[in-house]
Design an enzyme around this catalytic site. Structure first.
Site, short mmCIF file in Angstrom:
data_model
loop_
_atom_site.label_atom_id
_atom_site.label_comp_id
_atom_site.label_asym_id
_atom_site.label_seq_id
_atom_site.Cartn_x
_atom_site.Cartn_y
_atom_site.Cartn_z
N TYR A 33 0.87 -1.22 -0.05
CA TYR A 33 -0.15 0.03 -0.12
C TYR A 33 0.85 1.22 0.04
CZ TYR A 33 0.85 0.94 5.14
OH TYR A 33 1.55 1.01 6.28
N LYS A 148 6.59 -1.97 1.74
CA LYS A 148 5.20 -1.60 2.55
C LYS A 148 4.23 -2.49 2.44
CE LYS A 148 3.15 2.94 2.85
NZ LYS A 148 3.31 3.07 4.65
N GLU A 180 12.37 2.18 14.14
CA GLU A 180 11.39 3.06 13.75
C GLU A 180 10.32 3.07 14.66
OE1 GLU A 180 10.08 2.19 9.80
OE2 GLU A 180 9.92 0.24 10.44
N LEU A 204 11.16 0.95 7.21
CA LEU A 204 10.60 1.31 5.58
C LEU A 204 11.31 2.66 5.40
CD1 LEU A 204 8.48 1.01 3.75
CD2 LEU A 204 7.02 2.72 5.08
N1 PMP Z 1 7.93 3.34 8.83
C1 PMP Z 1 6.77 2.78 9.03
C2 PMP Z 1 6.76 1.49 9.67
C3 PMP Z 1 5.42 3.38 8.36
O1 PMP Z 1 4.36 2.58 8.40
C4 PMP Z 1 5.68 4.69 7.75
C5 PMP Z 1 4.26 5.37 7.32
N2 PMP Z 1 3.76 4.85 5.81
C6 PMP Z 1 6.77 5.36 7.76
C7 PMP Z 1 7.72 4.65 8.32
C8 PMP Z 1 6.95 6.88 7.22
O2 PMP Z 1 6.90 6.82 5.72
P1 PMP Z 1 6.04 7.78 4.92
O3 PMP Z 1 6.96 9.12 5.15
O4 PMP Z 1 6.59 7.50 3.41
O5 PMP Z 1 4.88 7.87 5.03
#
Ligand code: PMP
Length: 284
Positions: A33, A148, A180, A204
């Site tokens: 997603y 993701k 994270e 991620l």
């Molecule tokens: N880490 C994780 C585990 C996440 O779910 C997200 C949010 N999608 C992020 C980091 C931040 O990613 P982004 O800046 O692309 O939203």
């Protein structure tokens, strides 16, 4: 009011939208997603999300449901049909419907679903002026967090653990180091240096992370991409998280200890301002 959503080539009322019970997204979390933020009716960093989506699909040997240009058109149409000024567009691609089997089906057609969520006030300062509190939790997720996927049960459990502890979110810890946040990237600031974990399979690669680090470097701020511990975070001058829907969000407490003054810090505040200004200017 009912939203109009997108399902496999059609724009339909949300109550009419249908997906097969054999969809592998539903049966096996076999799907990926993206969440793209909308500000002023425009998409923030659409390209970044499209590139990461393609990577997630490649890593799982999944077919792309459509081209990047088609995806952009679908995003824009949903924003328009649902009159979204501030909010987000959620996109999910699954491997499609097939008889239940662990092996990937060879003949399934990918399922593509998108919907919007209005979030008036998203870019306002109310939440960021307050900051959030995080607890520490063991990072027991699988080893490919760089993809993701829609397997989000543990992040969901983390939010519940945080809530039960009177906090807002959890920072995940593996082998003594923060990986994270449950749905965001984690940062600390010490003596003017911004510290955030290096990329790898353990986290991620946030689209917001990439933009924020670029802006920080352009503003001559020091950036170190390395692991840090909860103790280091508790002794830091500031802490914050980044994600597409929270931008840069200050963290004022880590596992029961106030960070710095216990109030949102100047680095997070400045980065949030720069991020919003730059990304609004480039929104499509
Ligand atoms: N880490 C994780 C585990 C996440 O779910 C997200 C949010 N999608 C992020 C980091 C931040 O990613 P982004 O800046 O692309 O939203």
């Amino acid at each position: 009011m009912e939203r109009t959503v997108y399902v496999n080539g059609e724009y339909v009322a949300e109550s009419e939208a249908k997906i097969s019970i054999f969809d592998r997204g539903f049966l096996m979390a076999d799907g990926v997603y993206e969440v793209t933020t909308v500000l002023g009716g425009k998409l923030i960093d659409f390209d970044g999300h499209a590139v990461r989506l393609e990577r997630s699909l490649n890593e799982l040997d999944m077919a792309a449901a459509c081209t990047k240009e088609e995806l952009l058109a679908i995003h824009r149409k949903l924003v328009e049909l649902n009159n979204i000024d501030e909010g987000l567009v959620y996109l999910q691609v699954t491997r499609g419907a097939a008889d239940r089997d662990f092996a990937y089906p060879t003949d399934a057609t990918p399922t593509l679903v998108l919907f919007t969520q209005a979030k008036p006030g998203l870019s306002g300062t109310a939440a960021a002026d307050k900051g959030i509190k995080v607890i520490a939790a063991d990072d027991i997720r699988w080893g490919r967090r760089d993809i993701k996927t829609v397997q989000l049960l543990y992040p969901s459990m983390c939010k519940m653990m945080a809530k039960a502890a009177g906090a807002d979110d959890a920072w995940l810890v593996e082998d003594g180091f923060v990986t994270e946040g449950s749905s965001n990237n984690a940062y600390i600031v010490k003596d003017g240096t911004i510290i955030t974990r290096h990329l790898g399979n353990e986290i991620l690669a946030g689209i917001t992370r990439s933009a924020v680090l670029r802006f920080a470097k352009e503003a001559q701020m020091q950036v170190e991409e390395r692991s840090f511990t909860i103790a280091e975070a508790q002794a830091a001058d500031e802490a914050f998280v980044t994600s597409a829907s929270t931008f840069v969000m200050p963290v004022i407490e880590v596992d029961g200890a106030a960070v710095g003054t216990g109030k949102p810090g100047p680095v997070a505040k400045r980065l949030r301002e720069i991020y919003l200004e730059e990304m609004r200017a480039k929104a499509v």
